[in-house]
Scaffold this active site. Structure first.
Site, PDB file in Angstrom:
ATOM      1  N   CYS A 211     -27.145  -2.376  -6.628  1.00 16.06           N
ATOM      2  CA  CYS A 211     -28.377  -2.565  -5.857  1.00 16.06           C
ATOM      3  C   CYS A 211     -28.115  -3.113  -4.461  1.00 16.06           C
ATOM      4  O   CYS A 211     -28.572  -4.206  -4.107  1.00 16.06           O
ATOM      5  CB  CYS A 211     -29.295  -3.509  -6.614  1.00 16.06           C
TER       6      CYS A 211
ATOM      7  N   TYR B 119      -5.109  -1.877  -3.608  1.00 16.38           N
ATOM      8  CA  TYR B 119      -6.313  -2.643  -3.286  1.00 16.38           C
ATOM      9  C   TYR B 119      -7.564  -2.013  -3.895  1.00 16.38           C
ATOM     10  O   TYR B 119      -8.637  -2.059  -3.307  1.00 16.38           O
ATOM     11  CB  TYR B 119      -6.443  -2.824  -1.755  1.00 16.38           C
TER      12      TYR B 119
ATOM     13  N   ARG C 202       0.798  -1.224   0.000  1.00 14.11           N
ATOM     14  CA  ARG C 202       0.000   0.000   0.000  1.00 14.11           C
ATOM     15  C   ARG C 202       0.835   1.282   0.000  1.00 14.11           C
ATOM     16  O   ARG C 202       0.546   2.221  -0.726  1.00 14.11           O
ATOM     17  CB  ARG C 202      -0.872  -0.026   1.264  1.00 14.11           C
TER      18      ARG C 202
END
Ligand code: LLP
Length: 435
Positions: free
Chosen positions: A347, A376, A279
């Site tokens: 949805c 990510y 990261r």
């Protein structure tokens, strides 16, 4: 906004291209990475370890595995931390030498271990005794010596989200620190196995500053001393990844302090240091660019509905993660912020990027950037709701390149096959009670 994603005259740029111009060319949503930011972040990381005699920086491929990103890092000298046969292939295809590749993961299959042996990689981090025995069998049968590290579970709380904490004893990862000496001794006697060191990874986006790292590294150092006292050779240590970035108000430790901590603890032990940052190298180097479809005033809330959704960036839905949302064109001076939920079209109520966020005025058609999306993001995307995977774009100076195109609907539909029998009118599968 940042050095590589600046505002100029109220317009968001990626290096020297306008984000709006790229959006015009490729359509939205899309991931946008800055080659300059990736380069700067890698260099800063690698240089932080220089005073400590340098470290083998094995980029955690899972954070962003696009071949162009890997190639860029490979050219800067990065190694790779891979966790699957697929990632191993990506790393090799990007030109990362096998001598700089570490294979991690709690459930490597026989085929994956064989692929690692075939490639002759730097190190396999073993996480269980059954894995150790299987690797011994495979390596011995090939007349190879597998260089392994035992991944230790140090039972340290990384003070992060429960779903990405990996270093506590109830987590599935690594070999319990109390069991590690026996595992290491066992490894040293197994055919085809050469234990070379220890590895640890306590979690990702860790909290508590350097504290959890200090605790884990100390436990590892004590273990190295104990192993050596019992006559076993330990020449490498792998510090894992886990350094956090600033998504919102976090204050992650400076890379230099992290590297200094590694040096302080492991320097006196004269071990080669490797690390597996993911990261921290790529997160801030990427944005997710999306367009507002509608702004809807609900009974109790205002919703800004984007054309990006949870299938494109799942971190908010999965970890309640915070990503800043900024306009691609800044509003005029004195613009008033107003509160809204920022959602996608999928949805599910979980398809929410931000709740009660104070945002500058936004209208249908406006572009926004979700920040710190380089890690990510694309790698965790899916085609849920039959939404095409979004393209990835790499910017370098004034040029930008599509490094993963948006698939067409035809591309997506042809991944499925309908069996012949279903294609005939009124047909039933043979032998299944057809009338
Ligand atoms: N090494 C190992 C063995 C790992 O399991 C990981 C991440 C890393 C290194 C790299 O960690 P980093 O430096 O990126 O923190 N999907 C989650 C993060 C999962 C991390 C899994 N392992 C998220 O979006 O926050």
């Amino acid at each position: 906004m940042s050095e590589f994603f600046p505002y100029r005259d109220g317009e968001l740029y990626a290096e020297d291209s306008t984000v709006a111009g790229i959006a015009e060319a490729v359509g939205t949503p899309f991931y946008l990475y800055s080659a300059g930011a990736l380069t700067a972040r890698y260099r800063t990381f690698a240089e932080a370890f220089a005073p400590a005699g340098g470290a083998l920086v094995c980029y955690a491929v899972k954070a962003n595995s696009n071949l162009a990103v890997l190639r860029l890092l490979a050219r800067l000298g990065a190694g790779a931390d891979v966790v699957s046969d697929g990632e191993l292939r990506r790393a090799l295809a990007a030109g990362i030498p096998p001598q700089r590749i570490i294979f991690s993961g709690v459930g490597k299959t026989r085929d994956e271990l064989a692929a690692a042996l075939d490639a002759g990689i730097h190190q396999i981090n073993v996480e269980s005794l059954p894995e150790l025995h299987l690797l011994s069998e495979l390596a011995a049968a090939r007349g190879q010596m597998a260089r392994i590290a035992i991944r230790v579970n140090p039972d340290v709380d990384a003070l992060t989200h429960a779903k990405i904490s990996t270093g506590k004893k109830e987590n599935k990862f690594g070999i319990d620190i109390d069991e590690a000496p026996a595992a290491y001794r066992l490894a040293s006697g197994l055919p085809g196995i050469e234990p070379v060191g220890l590895a640890v990874h306590i979690g990702s986006q860790t909290g508590g500053g350097l504290g959890p790292f200090r605790e884990a590294f100390r436990r590892l150092a004590e273990l190295i001393v104990a192993l050596r006292q019992s006559g076993l050779a330990v020449r490498r240590v792998d510090l894992g990844g886990g350094l956090g970035i600033r998504y919102h108000a976090e204050t992650p430790p400076a890379l230099q302090e992290y590297a200094r901590l590694g040096q302080q603890i492991f320097g006196p032990l004269d071990v080669e240091i490797a690390c597996e940052p993911g990261r921290v190298l790529v997160g801030p180097a990427g944005l997710l660019i999306s367009r507002v479809i509608y702004v809807k005033d609900g009974a109790s809330k205002r919703f800004v509905i984007l054309d990006a959704a949870m299938n494109d960036l799942i971190r908010p839905a999965l970890y309640d993660a915070y990503h800043d949302i900024v306009p691609v064109r800044l509003p005029g001076a004195g613009a008033i912020l107003s509160r809204a939920d920022v959602v996608g079209p999928v949805c599910e109520t979980g398809d929410t990027f931000a709740t009660d966020r104070d945002l500058p005025p936004l209208a249908d058609g406006d572009l926004v950037a979700l920040t710190c999306a380089g890690a990510y993001g694309a790698v965790m995307s899916s085609t849920y709701n039959t939404r095409p995977l979004v393209p990835e774009i790499l910017v370098s100076g004034a040029r930008f390149d599509v490094i993963r195109p948006r698939p067409s609907f035809a591309d997506m539909l042809k991944l499925d096959t309908v069996p012949d029998w279903l294609m005939e009118p009124n047909a039933t599968p043979s032998g299944r009670g057809a009338a």
